[in-house]
Design a protein around this motif. Structure first.
Motif, mmCIF file in Angstrom:
data_model
loop_
_atom_site.group_PDB
_atom_site.id
_atom_site.type_symbol
_atom_site.label_atom_id
_atom_site.label_comp_id
_atom_site.label_asym_id
_atom_site.label_seq_id
_atom_site.Cartn_x
_atom_site.Cartn_y
_atom_site.Cartn_z
ATOM 1 N N LEU A 48 4.373 5.273 -5.048
ATOM 2 C CA LEU A 48 3.494 4.210 -4.556
ATOM 3 C C LEU A 48 2.091 4.689 -4.108
ATOM 4 N N GLU A 49 1.139 3.633 -4.200
ATOM 5 C CA GLU A 49 -0.161 3.694 -4.268
ATOM 6 C C GLU A 49 -0.521 3.217 -3.063
ATOM 7 N N LEU A 50 -1.514 3.836 -2.247
ATOM 8 C CA LEU A 50 -1.904 3.290 -1.014
ATOM 9 C C LEU A 50 -3.529 3.727 -0.519
ATOM 10 N N VAL A 51 -3.898 2.734 0.313
ATOM 11 C CA VAL A 51 -5.123 2.878 1.121
ATOM 12 C C VAL A 51 -4.957 2.884 2.500
ATOM 13 N N THR A 52 -5.217 3.787 3.412
ATOM 14 C CA THR A 52 -4.963 3.598 4.546
ATOM 15 C C THR A 52 -6.330 3.057 5.232
ATOM 16 N N TYR A 53 -6.597 2.019 5.891
ATOM 17 C CA TYR A 53 -7.740 1.405 6.179
ATOM 18 C C TYR A 53 -7.839 2.001 7.548
ATOM 19 N N VAL A 54 -6.904 2.025 8.433
ATOM 20 C CA VAL A 54 -7.109 2.601 9.827
ATOM 21 C C VAL A 54 -5.674 2.937 10.275
ATOM 22 N N LEU A 64 -0.766 -1.281 0.298
ATOM 23 C CA LEU A 64 -0.213 -0.718 -0.528
ATOM 24 C C LEU A 64 -0.109 -1.331 -2.323
ATOM 25 N N ALA A 65 -0.019 -0.546 -3.119
ATOM 26 C CA ALA A 65 0.306 -1.211 -4.692
ATOM 27 C C ALA A 65 1.341 -0.608 -5.177
ATOM 28 N N LEU A 66 1.994 -1.486 -5.936
ATOM 29 C CA LEU A 66 3.314 -0.933 -6.652
ATOM 30 C C LEU A 66 3.168 -1.195 -8.251
ATOM 31 N N PHE A 67 3.262 -0.432 -9.075
ATOM 32 C CA PHE A 67 2.977 -0.618 -10.514
ATOM 33 C C PHE A 67 4.435 -1.452 -10.740
ATOM 34 N N PRO A 68 4.356 -2.301 -12.102
ATOM 35 C CA PRO A 68 5.600 -2.967 -12.426
ATOM 36 C C PRO A 68 6.625 -2.196 -12.268
ATOM 37 N N ARG A 69 7.799 -2.613 -11.504
ATOM 38 C CA ARG A 69 9.148 -2.118 -11.239
ATOM 39 C C ARG A 69 9.119 -0.774 -10.692
ATOM 40 N N GLN A 70 7.841 -0.428 -10.188
ATOM 41 C CA GLN A 70 7.811 0.763 -9.560
ATOM 42 C C GLN A 70 8.524 0.915 -8.078
ATOM 43 N N ALA A 152 2.871 -5.426 -7.603
ATOM 44 C CA ALA A 152 2.618 -5.999 -6.374
ATOM 45 C C ALA A 152 1.528 -5.206 -5.532
ATOM 46 N N VAL A 153 1.061 -6.038 -4.568
ATOM 47 C CA VAL A 153 -0.024 -5.682 -3.591
ATOM 48 C C VAL A 153 0.721 -6.136 -2.161
ATOM 49 N N VAL A 154 0.814 -5.130 -1.191
ATOM 50 C CA VAL A 154 1.206 -5.600 -0.113
ATOM 51 C C VAL A 154 0.366 -5.024 1.105
ATOM 52 N N SER A 155 0.275 -5.811 2.061
ATOM 53 C CA SER A 155 -0.528 -5.451 3.309
ATOM 54 C C SER A 155 0.534 -4.765 4.228
ATOM 55 N N GLU A 156 0.187 -3.644 4.733
ATOM 56 C CA GLU A 156 1.117 -3.222 5.762
ATOM 57 C C GLU A 156 0.747 -3.026 6.955
ATOM 58 N N PHE A 157 0.915 -3.791 8.061
ATOM 59 C CA PHE A 157 0.350 -3.986 9.550
ATOM 60 C C PHE A 157 1.618 -3.243 10.280
ATOM 61 N N SER A 158 1.136 -2.237 11.000
ATOM 62 C CA SER A 158 2.340 -1.372 11.728
ATOM 63 C C SER A 158 1.587 -0.788 12.973
ATOM 64 N N SER A 159 2.760 -0.184 13.553
ATOM 65 C CA SER A 159 2.544 0.948 14.900
ATOM 66 C C SER A 159 1.964 2.128 14.103
ATOM 67 N N THR A 160 1.618 2.986 14.935
ATOM 68 C CA THR A 160 0.958 4.284 14.450
ATOM 69 C C THR A 160 1.835 4.941 13.217
ATOM 70 N N SER A 161 1.123 5.457 12.173
ATOM 71 C CA SER A 161 1.904 5.917 11.187
ATOM 72 C C SER A 161 1.798 7.338 11.177
ATOM 73 N N ARG A 162 3.096 7.894 10.965
ATOM 74 C CA ARG A 162 3.261 9.493 10.977
ATOM 75 C C ARG A 162 4.263 9.809 9.799
ATOM 76 N N ASP A 163 3.604 9.721 8.730
ATOM 77 C CA ASP A 163 4.493 9.687 7.508
ATOM 78 C C ASP A 163 5.117 10.978 7.094
ATOM 79 N N GLU A 164 4.630 11.993 7.943
ATOM 80 C CA GLU A 164 5.115 13.431 7.710
ATOM 81 C C GLU A 164 6.501 13.452 8.408
#
Lengths: 182, 182
Positions: A48-54, A64-70, A152-164
Protein backbone atom coordinates in the motif's frame (compact mmCIF):
# COMPACT_ATOMS: atom_id res chain seq x y z
CA UNK A 1 12.40 -5.45 3.17
CA UNK A 2 12.71 -2.93 0.42
CA UNK A 3 15.79 -1.11 -0.82
CA UNK A 4 16.01 2.66 -0.95
CA UNK A 5 16.07 2.44 -4.73
CA UNK A 6 12.90 0.32 -4.82
CA UNK A 7 11.18 2.67 -2.39
CA UNK A 8 12.10 5.67 -4.54
CA UNK A 9 10.72 3.95 -7.65
CA UNK A 10 7.49 3.07 -5.83
CA UNK A 11 7.16 6.70 -4.68
CA UNK A 12 7.48 7.92 -8.26
CA UNK A 13 4.93 5.40 -9.49
CA UNK A 14 2.57 6.49 -6.71
CA UNK A 15 3.01 10.16 -7.51
CA UNK A 16 2.07 9.39 -11.12
CA UNK A 17 -1.05 7.51 -9.99
CA UNK A 18 -2.13 10.42 -7.78
CA UNK A 19 -1.54 12.81 -10.67
CA UNK A 20 -3.68 10.65 -12.95
CA UNK A 21 -6.42 10.72 -10.31
CA UNK A 22 -6.29 14.53 -10.19
CA UNK A 23 -4.87 14.56 -6.66
CA UNK A 24 -2.39 17.38 -6.15
CA UNK A 25 0.46 16.86 -3.67
CA UNK A 26 3.02 19.36 -2.49
CA UNK A 27 6.65 18.68 -3.38
CA UNK A 28 7.35 17.86 0.28
CA UNK A 29 4.49 15.35 0.33
CA UNK A 30 5.77 13.63 -2.80
CA UNK A 31 9.08 13.02 -1.06
CA UNK A 32 7.31 11.55 1.98
CA UNK A 33 4.99 9.07 0.25
CA UNK A 34 4.93 6.06 2.57
CA UNK A 35 5.58 2.68 0.99
CA UNK A 36 4.09 -0.10 3.13
CA UNK A 37 5.28 -3.51 2.03
CA UNK A 38 4.42 -5.18 5.34
CA UNK A 39 7.67 -7.11 5.50
CA UNK A 40 6.40 -9.54 2.85
CA UNK A 41 8.85 -8.59 0.11
CA UNK A 42 6.27 -8.58 -2.67
CA UNK A 43 5.21 -4.94 -2.80
CA UNK A 44 3.30 -5.15 -6.08
CA UNK A 45 1.18 -8.04 -4.74
CA UNK A 46 0.71 -7.11 -1.08
CA UNK A 47 1.41 -3.50 -0.27
CA UNK A 48 0.00 0.00 0.00
CA UNK A 49 1.21 3.51 -0.76
CA UNK A 50 -0.04 6.50 1.19
CA UNK A 51 0.24 10.11 2.23
CA UNK A 52 -0.99 11.12 5.68
CA UNK A 53 -2.43 14.61 5.35
CA UNK A 54 -3.25 15.04 9.02
CA UNK A 55 -3.40 12.83 12.11
CA UNK A 56 -4.44 14.58 15.31
CA UNK A 57 -5.77 13.12 18.56
CA UNK A 58 -9.27 13.66 17.10
CA UNK A 59 -9.22 12.72 13.41
CA UNK A 60 -7.04 11.56 10.56
CA UNK A 61 -7.06 11.89 6.76
CA UNK A 62 -4.91 9.97 4.31
CA UNK A 63 -4.71 9.48 0.56
CA UNK A 64 -4.15 5.82 -0.31
CA UNK A 65 -2.85 4.46 -3.61
CA UNK A 66 -2.94 0.87 -4.83
CA UNK A 67 -1.14 -0.35 -7.92
CA UNK A 68 -3.17 -2.59 -10.28
CA UNK A 69 -4.38 -5.62 -8.30
CA UNK A 70 -2.21 -4.66 -5.31
CA UNK A 71 -3.73 -5.84 -2.02
CA UNK A 72 -3.72 -4.30 1.44
CA UNK A 73 -3.66 -7.42 3.64
CA UNK A 74 -6.42 -8.37 6.09
CA UNK A 75 -6.27 -6.55 9.42
CA UNK A 76 -8.36 -4.88 12.10
CA UNK A 77 -8.03 -1.85 14.36
CA UNK A 78 -8.39 -2.89 18.02
CA UNK A 79 -9.40 -0.72 20.98
CA UNK A 80 -6.40 1.20 22.38
CA UNK A 81 -6.76 2.59 25.88
CA UNK A 82 -9.94 4.65 25.98
CA UNK A 83 -10.25 4.58 22.18
CA UNK A 84 -12.78 2.01 20.87
CA UNK A 85 -10.57 1.36 17.83
CA UNK A 86 -10.11 3.22 14.58
CA UNK A 87 -13.25 3.84 12.54
CA UNK A 88 -12.56 4.60 8.88
CA UNK A 89 -14.37 5.68 5.76
CA UNK A 90 -12.89 4.72 2.37
CA UNK A 91 -13.92 6.95 -0.53
CA UNK A 92 -12.85 5.80 -3.97
CA UNK A 93 -11.48 8.69 -6.04
CA UNK A 94 -10.06 6.80 -9.01
CA UNK A 95 -10.05 3.25 -10.35
CA UNK A 96 -11.95 0.48 -8.64
CA UNK A 97 -11.63 -1.11 -5.19
CA UNK A 98 -12.73 -4.53 -4.03
CA UNK A 99 -13.22 -4.24 -0.28
CA UNK A 100 -13.86 -7.21 2.00
CA UNK A 101 -15.26 -7.11 5.52
CA UNK A 102 -16.85 -9.53 7.96
CA UNK A 103 -20.32 -10.75 6.93
CA UNK A 104 -22.03 -12.91 4.33
CA UNK A 105 -19.24 -14.01 1.97
CA UNK A 106 -19.45 -13.33 -1.76
CA UNK A 107 -20.09 -16.50 -3.76
CA UNK A 108 -17.40 -15.52 -6.23
CA UNK A 109 -15.14 -12.73 -4.93
CA UNK A 110 -13.78 -10.46 -7.66
CA UNK A 111 -10.40 -10.00 -5.99
CA UNK A 112 -7.58 -12.45 -6.52
CA UNK A 113 -6.22 -13.67 -3.19
CA UNK A 114 -2.43 -13.23 -3.08
CA UNK A 115 -0.96 -16.63 -4.02
CA UNK A 116 0.69 -18.40 -1.09
CA UNK A 117 -1.19 -16.24 1.44
CA UNK A 118 -4.66 -17.79 1.06
CA UNK A 119 -4.84 -18.87 4.71
CA UNK A 120 -4.46 -15.26 5.88
CA UNK A 121 -7.59 -14.04 4.07
CA UNK A 122 -10.68 -15.01 6.06
CA UNK A 123 -13.42 -12.41 5.41
CA UNK A 124 -15.21 -12.18 2.07
CA UNK A 125 -18.22 -9.92 2.35
CA UNK A 126 -17.63 -7.89 -0.82
CA UNK A 127 -18.14 -4.17 -1.39
CA UNK A 128 -17.14 -2.79 -4.79
CA UNK A 129 -16.27 0.90 -4.81
CA UNK A 130 -16.24 3.00 -7.96
CA UNK A 131 -15.16 6.67 -7.99
CA UNK A 132 -17.60 8.70 -5.88
CA UNK A 133 -18.58 5.70 -3.76
CA UNK A 134 -17.57 5.11 -0.15
CA UNK A 135 -17.92 2.69 2.76
CA UNK A 136 -17.42 3.09 6.51
CA UNK A 137 -15.75 0.27 8.44
CA UNK A 138 -16.73 -0.14 12.09
CA UNK A 139 -13.94 -0.43 14.68
CA UNK A 140 -12.64 -3.95 15.31
CA UNK A 141 -13.88 -5.30 11.96
CA UNK A 142 -11.49 -7.44 9.91
CA UNK A 143 -11.04 -6.03 6.41
CA UNK A 144 -8.79 -6.13 3.36
CA UNK A 145 -8.93 -4.57 -0.09
CA UNK A 146 -7.54 -4.86 -3.58
CA UNK A 147 -7.45 -2.47 -6.54
CA UNK A 148 -8.91 -3.38 -9.90
CA UNK A 149 -6.88 -3.60 -13.09
CA UNK A 150 -6.12 0.15 -13.34
CA UNK A 151 -5.04 0.64 -9.73
CA UNK A 152 -6.96 2.87 -7.36
CA UNK A 153 -6.81 6.03 -5.28
CA UNK A 154 -8.83 6.10 -2.06
CA UNK A 155 -9.35 8.94 0.41
CA UNK A 156 -9.41 7.63 3.95
CA UNK A 157 -11.27 9.70 6.55
CA UNK A 158 -10.99 8.29 10.06
CA UNK A 159 -10.61 8.67 13.78
CA UNK A 160 -7.03 8.94 15.04
CA UNK A 161 -4.64 6.55 13.30
CA UNK A 162 -2.32 4.37 15.39
CA UNK A 163 -0.97 1.97 12.75
CA UNK A 164 1.41 0.31 15.19
CA UNK A 165 -1.56 -1.32 16.99
CA UNK A 166 -3.14 -2.82 13.86
CA UNK A 167 -3.65 -6.57 14.07
CA UNK A 168 -2.92 -8.45 10.84
CA UNK A 169 -4.24 -11.95 10.18
CA UNK A 170 -0.88 -12.91 8.64
CA UNK A 171 1.59 -13.29 11.53
CA UNK A 172 4.53 -12.67 9.17
CA UNK A 173 3.47 -9.06 8.71
CA UNK A 174 5.49 -6.19 10.14
CA UNK A 175 3.62 -2.89 9.78
CA UNK A 176 6.49 -0.60 10.66
CA UNK A 177 8.26 0.24 7.41
CA UNK A 178 11.76 -1.06 7.01
CA UNK A 179 14.02 0.31 4.32
CA UNK A 180 17.45 -1.17 3.82
CA UNK A 181 20.40 0.83 2.61
CA UNK A 182 20.92 0.57 -1.18
CA UNK B 1 -33.55 33.20 1.56
CA UNK B 2 -33.08 31.40 -1.69
CA UNK B 3 -35.69 29.98 -4.05
CA UNK B 4 -35.73 26.34 -5.10
CA UNK B 5 -34.82 27.43 -8.60
CA UNK B 6 -31.81 29.44 -7.38
CA UNK B 7 -30.71 26.54 -5.18
CA UNK B 8 -30.93 24.13 -8.13
CA UNK B 9 -28.86 26.49 -10.30
CA UNK B 10 -26.23 26.82 -7.57
CA UNK B 11 -26.09 23.04 -7.23
CA UNK B 12 -25.44 22.66 -10.94
CA UNK B 13 -22.75 25.32 -10.85
CA UNK B 14 -21.15 23.57 -7.89
CA UNK B 15 -21.26 20.18 -9.60
CA UNK B 16 -19.44 21.72 -12.57
CA UNK B 17 -16.79 23.20 -10.26
CA UNK B 18 -16.22 19.83 -8.56
CA UNK B 19 -15.98 18.16 -11.97
CA UNK B 20 -13.38 20.72 -13.06
CA UNK B 21 -11.41 19.97 -9.90
CA UNK B 22 -11.45 16.24 -10.69
CA UNK B 23 -13.75 15.45 -7.75
CA UNK B 24 -16.20 12.67 -8.57
CA UNK B 25 -19.59 12.71 -6.85
CA UNK B 26 -22.31 10.07 -6.98
CA UNK B 27 -25.60 11.07 -8.62
CA UNK B 28 -27.25 11.04 -5.17
CA UNK B 29 -24.58 13.39 -3.80
CA UNK B 30 -25.05 15.83 -6.68
CA UNK B 31 -28.72 16.12 -5.77
CA UNK B 32 -27.83 16.80 -2.12
CA UNK B 33 -25.22 19.52 -2.58
CA UNK B 34 -25.86 21.93 0.30
CA UNK B 35 -26.19 25.59 -0.57
CA UNK B 36 -25.38 27.76 2.46
CA UNK B 37 -26.36 31.37 1.92
CA UNK B 38 -26.42 32.18 5.62
CA UNK B 39 -29.68 34.14 5.38
CA UNK B 40 -27.82 37.07 3.78
CA UNK B 41 -29.45 36.84 0.35
CA UNK B 42 -26.22 37.40 -1.60
CA UNK B 43 -25.05 33.85 -2.27
CA UNK B 44 -22.37 34.75 -4.80
CA UNK B 45 -20.76 37.19 -2.34
CA UNK B 46 -21.22 35.43 1.00
CA UNK B 47 -22.01 31.76 0.75
CA UNK B 48 -20.61 28.25 0.58
CA UNK B 49 -21.48 25.03 -1.26
CA UNK B 50 -20.69 21.66 0.21
CA UNK B 51 -21.13 17.91 0.28
CA UNK B 52 -20.81 16.10 3.60
CA UNK B 53 -19.23 12.72 2.87
CA UNK B 54 -19.38 11.45 6.42
CA UNK B 55 -20.12 12.90 9.87
CA UNK B 56 -19.89 10.42 12.74
CA UNK B 57 -19.51 11.05 16.46
CA UNK B 58 -15.74 10.74 15.88
CA UNK B 59 -14.84 12.51 12.63
CA UNK B 60 -16.23 14.36 9.65
CA UNK B 61 -15.22 14.91 6.03
CA UNK B 62 -16.72 17.41 3.59
CA UNK B 63 -15.93 18.75 0.15
CA UNK B 64 -16.37 22.53 0.01
CA UNK B 65 -16.80 24.66 -3.10
CA UNK B 66 -16.50 28.40 -3.40
CA UNK B 67 -17.47 30.37 -6.49
CA UNK B 68 -14.97 33.03 -7.66
CA UNK B 69 -14.40 35.49 -4.79
CA UNK B 70 -17.24 33.94 -2.78
CA UNK B 71 -16.66 34.26 0.99
CA UNK B 72 -17.53 31.98 3.87
CA UNK B 73 -18.25 34.52 6.64
CA UNK B 74 -16.26 34.78 9.87
CA UNK B 75 -17.22 32.25 12.53
CA UNK B 76 -15.85 29.94 15.20
CA UNK B 77 -16.67 26.49 16.54
CA UNK B 78 -17.29 26.67 20.32
CA UNK B 79 -17.05 23.84 22.86
CA UNK B 80 -20.23 21.74 22.94
CA UNK B 81 -20.78 19.55 25.99
CA UNK B 82 -17.66 17.43 26.45
CA UNK B 83 -16.38 18.36 22.98
CA UNK B 84 -13.68 21.08 23.00
CA UNK B 85 -15.04 22.50 19.72
CA UNK B 86 -14.57 21.44 16.13
CA UNK B 87 -10.99 21.22 14.89
CA UNK B 88 -10.69 21.34 11.12
CA UNK B 89 -8.09 20.95 8.39
CA UNK B 90 -8.65 22.71 5.07
CA UNK B 91 -6.85 21.18 2.11
CA UNK B 92 -7.01 23.12 -1.14
CA UNK B 93 -7.72 20.81 -4.09
CA UNK B 94 -8.37 23.37 -6.81
CA UNK B 95 -8.14 27.13 -7.28
CA UNK B 96 -6.84 29.37 -4.55
CA UNK B 97 -8.08 30.14 -1.04
CA UNK B 98 -7.42 33.18 1.14
CA UNK B 99 -7.91 32.00 4.71
CA UNK B 100 -7.98 34.36 7.69
CA UNK B 101 -7.54 33.40 11.34
CA UNK B 102 -6.71 35.16 14.60
CA UNK B 103 -3.14 36.46 14.80
CA UNK B 104 -0.87 39.09 13.31
CA UNK B 105 -2.98 40.80 10.64
CA UNK B 106 -1.80 41.00 7.03
CA UNK B 107 -0.72 44.50 6.05
CA UNK B 108 -2.65 44.20 2.80
CA UNK B 109 -5.11 41.27 2.80
CA UNK B 110 -5.64 39.74 -0.64
CA UNK B 111 -9.32 39.00 -0.05
CA UNK B 112 -11.97 41.60 -0.72
CA UNK B 113 -14.19 42.07 2.32
CA UNK B 114 -17.87 41.74 1.34
CA UNK B 115 -19.15 45.31 0.87
CA UNK B 116 -21.54 46.40 3.58
CA UNK B 117 -20.32 43.67 5.95
CA UNK B 118 -16.94 45.16 6.86
CA UNK B 119 -17.75 45.36 10.56
CA UNK B 120 -18.29 41.59 10.74
CA UNK B 121 -14.78 40.73 9.58
CA UNK B 122 -12.34 41.12 12.46
CA UNK B 123 -9.45 38.64 11.97
CA UNK B 124 -6.84 39.14 9.27
CA UNK B 125 -3.94 36.77 9.79
CA UNK B 126 -3.63 35.55 6.20
CA UNK B 127 -2.88 32.04 4.94
CA UNK B 128 -2.92 31.52 1.17
CA UNK B 129 -3.65 27.96 0.08
CA UNK B 130 -2.80 26.65 -3.37
CA UNK B 131 -3.72 23.11 -4.52
CA UNK B 132 -1.86 20.58 -2.36
CA UNK B 133 -1.55 22.99 0.58
CA UNK B 134 -3.48 22.77 3.83
CA UNK B 135 -3.98 24.43 7.19
CA UNK B 136 -5.42 23.21 10.49
CA UNK B 137 -7.61 25.55 12.52
CA UNK B 138 -7.63 25.09 16.28
CA UNK B 139 -11.01 24.88 18.08
CA UNK B 140 -12.53 28.19 19.11
CA UNK B 141 -10.49 30.21 16.60
CA UNK B 142 -12.34 32.83 14.56
CA UNK B 143 -11.81 32.29 10.82
CA UNK B 144 -13.19 33.15 7.40
CA UNK B 145 -12.12 32.42 3.85
CA UNK B 146 -12.55 33.55 0.28
CA UNK B 147 -11.80 31.90 -3.07
CA UNK B 148 -9.55 33.52 -5.63
CA UNK B 149 -10.68 34.52 -9.09
CA UNK B 150 -11.25 30.97 -10.39
CA UNK B 151 -13.21 29.69 -7.40
CA UNK B 152 -11.90 26.92 -5.18
CA UNK B 153 -12.50 23.38 -4.00
CA UNK B 154 -11.40 22.51 -0.48
CA UNK B 155 -11.44 19.16 1.33
CA UNK B 156 -12.35 19.64 4.97
CA UNK B 157 -11.17 16.96 7.42
CA UNK B 158 -12.39 17.54 10.96
CA UNK B 159 -13.71 16.33 14.25
CA UNK B 160 -17.49 15.88 14.44
CA UNK B 161 -19.42 18.68 12.76
CA UNK B 162 -22.26 20.41 14.60
CA UNK B 163 -22.94 23.38 12.33
CA UNK B 164 -25.93 24.51 14.38
CA UNK B 165 -23.59 25.60 17.21
CA UNK B 166 -21.29 27.70 15.02
CA UNK B 167 -20.94 31.29 16.23
CA UNK B 168 -20.86 33.89 13.45
CA UNK B 169 -19.53 37.39 13.97
CA UNK B 170 -22.39 38.78 11.86
CA UNK B 171 -25.56 38.57 14.03
CA UNK B 172 -27.76 38.60 10.90
CA UNK B 173 -26.50 35.15 9.92
CA UNK B 174 -28.72 32.09 10.07
CA UNK B 175 -26.71 28.92 9.46
CA UNK B 176 -29.63 26.55 9.02
CA UNK B 177 -30.45 26.52 5.31
CA UNK B 178 -33.79 28.02 4.35
CA UNK B 179 -35.24 27.36 0.93
CA UNK B 180 -38.47 29.04 -0.08
CA UNK B 181 -40.94 27.44 -2.45
CA UNK B 182 -40.45 28.66 -6.05
Amino acid sequence: MITKHEAKQAQERTAALFRQAGIVLSEAEKLCIEIAEFGLNELNVQGLELVTYVNTDRYCAKELALFPRQTCPEHLHPPVGGDPGKMETFRCRYGQVFLYVEGEPAAKPQAVIPPGSEQYYTVFHEIVLQPGEQYTIAPGTKHWFQAGDTGAVVSEFSSTSRDEFDIFTDPRIVRIPVITEE
